[in-house]
Design an enzyme around this catalytic site. Sequence first.
Site, short mmCIF file in Angstrom:
data_model
loop_
_atom_site.label_atom_id
_atom_site.label_comp_id
_atom_site.label_asym_id
_atom_site.label_seq_id
_atom_site.Cartn_x
_atom_site.Cartn_y
_atom_site.Cartn_z
N ASP A 67 82.62 -84.93 6.86
CA ASP A 67 83.11 -85.78 6.15
C ASP A 67 84.28 -86.78 6.85
OD1 ASP A 67 84.65 -83.54 6.76
OD2 ASP A 67 84.81 -82.87 4.89
N ASN A 136 90.08 -73.51 -3.07
CA ASN A 136 89.33 -73.70 -4.21
C ASN A 136 87.56 -73.43 -4.16
OD1 ASN A 136 88.42 -76.14 -3.31
ND2 ASN A 136 89.61 -77.29 -4.74
N HIS A 138 86.03 -75.20 -1.86
CA HIS A 138 85.05 -76.51 -1.51
C HIS A 138 84.59 -76.25 -0.41
CE1 HIS A 138 89.00 -78.43 0.17
NE2 HIS A 138 88.34 -78.26 0.93
N GLU A 143 84.21 -80.91 -4.09
CA GLU A 143 85.18 -79.99 -4.95
C GLU A 143 84.48 -79.21 -6.03
OE1 GLU A 143 87.91 -79.70 -4.00
OE2 GLU A 143 88.91 -81.73 -3.12
#
Length: 249
Positions: A67, A136, A138, A143
């Site tokens: 990313d 979380n 990800h 996400e």
Amino acid sequence: MRMFVEKSKLEMSKKAAQIIIEEVKRNPSITLGLATGSTPIETYQRLIEDHQQNQTTYKNVKSFNLDEYVGISRQDQNSYYSFMRKHLFNFIDIEEGNTNIPNGMTTDKEEECNRYENFIKQNGGIDLQILGIGQNGHIGFNEPHTSFESRTHIVDLTESTRIANSRYFQSLEDVPKQAITMGIQTIMEAKQILLLISGEKKAQALHELLHGEIREEVPATILRNHPNLTIIADEDAMVVLGKSGVGLG
Ligand code: F6R
């Protein structure tokens, strides 16, 4: 799935580096998928040390990063381009032209996502994908609630991810609101995945990954369906599971 639990982040990093080095030696023209963030930094340091001491070569290795932030130039110290140079590429013999990171400064974001996705395919796909994990759940910047079928795409970063990453920026306002990330399907198509998990903050995500229902709300849960997944966790990441509570047999 195979899983290793190591005493410390350093031991986790040594184990990860050992696996990566073995794979690079076995296939000197391997295509690596690379992650940024704090988790793999010591692994990359071990790769550098090994390169310097044992001359493991990366001359024919290709890499694709997961990313990149949107709207940050390569020269910016917070770009993932800069991160990779600072923590790995400047110290091994990988060819600059063989390293790939999405272009966050593109004027056509959709087109950049398609180009990146197609370029991975044209290169025969990713052989070994190194992954970190968000609190979380990800993976990459996928996400919660990202489609499991997603390919390289633009994401709006959640507030929690922006806050987590603000430690590198002057202020929260400086943290980009978008990123380009490989999709979950892109990641799942890697032939082998090496997931590194360190620290108590990741313990709940690890628990979900191993025992939670496989669901888009927790992206990393899909990794359980990968045919060649290796998890290396440190003991701090095991606090929710307990040291022997992996339950994987
Ligand atoms: C980084 C990436 C992210 C990180 C994750 C964990 O390229 O794709 O998914 O792996 O946010 O970050 P750290 O390692 O900083 O806790």
